[in-house]
Design an enzyme around this catalytic site. Structure first.
Site, PDB file in Angstrom:
ATOM      1  CG  ASP A 171     -11.468  -2.610  -0.353  1.00  0.00           C
ATOM      2  OD1 ASP A 171     -10.753  -3.590  -0.614  1.00  0.00           O
ATOM      3  OD2 ASP A 171     -11.110  -1.429  -0.542  1.00  0.00           O
TER       4      ASP A 171
ATOM      5  CG  ASP B 137      -1.910  -1.112   1.237  1.00  0.00           C
ATOM      6  OD1 ASP B 137      -2.306  -1.544   0.142  1.00  0.00           O
ATOM      7  OD2 ASP B 137      -2.307  -1.553   2.328  1.00  0.00           O
TER       8      ASP B 137
END
Length: 250
Positions: A130, A11
């Site tokens: 997600d 990330d």
């Protein structure tokens, strides 16, 4: 049958690897190029790079980071973040991505998946899904977890595959960064409705959790915190998975 994959995830925000819990409280976790080189040496099967601030900041992906990682990475690379149109995906592929993951823009305009699959192929078109647990299932969340959609995660996964997604990067918002293990029920629910590979993400603290995710229906397991913090290596995870009776790629 292809053997399961072990995939580190980077990330990235502001050119640095970051990690938090449930997408919040991000802390610095190193240089993406150094991390990519290390994980390749350790035996990673692929790498995922997500620009986690691109969509919230309403900008494109940090292409210079993608190019720099590509120069040192001999592995398949999936890149996501800031993809709004097919030309954004094309730019990432030209910068060195092998596959492009899309989340928020696919929810707001599902036709994007059709376009990407038609232009670049299903193998390049990845749905980053997600999901947050609700009282009766899982809800799709977007904008790096900042926005709930009311969209049932399993139903959205099925539609995305029908539109052209060739793989699903499935992250449990509830488990992200917690070390409490993957959401096995979420994996099983999505596995029941899609035929494409699923990459399980969110919550791993060791090979036991990974073995559970693979048994629940995942085809690959993503790891971030346990690798970034030096608790283990990709090579150790693979050796320990084999000791548990789980064959993974060498």
């Amino acid at each position: 049958m292809l053997l399961p994959r072990v995939i580190p995830c980077l990330d990235v925000k502001g050119g640095r690897v970051v990690k938090g819990i449930r997408f919040q409280g991000l802390r610095d976790a190193g240089d993406p190029v150094e991390r990519a080189e290390a994980y390749a040496r350790q035996g990673a099967d692929e790498l995922v790079l997500l620009d986690v601030s691109a969509t919230p900041e309403d900008r494109g992906n940090a292409l210079e980071v993608v190019r720099a990682v590509r120069r040192v990475l001999p592995l398949p690379l999936t890149v996501g973040g800031g993809v709004r149109e097919a030309r954004d995906a094309e730019t990432l592929l030209e910068a060195g991505a092998d596959k492009v993951a899309v989340n928020t823009a696919a929810v707001t305009r599902p036709e994007l998946l059709d376009e990407m699959a038609r232009i670049f192929g299903r193998q390049c078109t990845i749905l980053a899904l997600d999901a947050a647990r609700t009282s009766n299932g899982w809800e799709t969340v977007i904008r790096s977890g900042r926005e709930r959609t009311g969209l049932d995660a399993a139903s959205w996964a099925r539609e995305a595959v029908d539109r052209g997604a060739g793989e699903i990067l499935l992250t449990s918002w509830d488990r992200d960064g917690t070390g409490d293990g993957y959401d096995l029920e979420l994996i099983a629910a999505v596995r029941a409705v899609v035929p494409v590979p699923i990459i399980a993400s969110g919550g791993a603290s060791g090979p036991g959790h990974m073995a559970e995710a693979l048994a629940a229906g995942a085809d690959a397991v993503l790891a971030a915190s346990i690798l970034h913090d030096g608790h283990t290596t990709v090579g150790d995870l693979k050796r320990e998975l084999r000791a548990l009776g789980v064959e993974v790629r060498s």
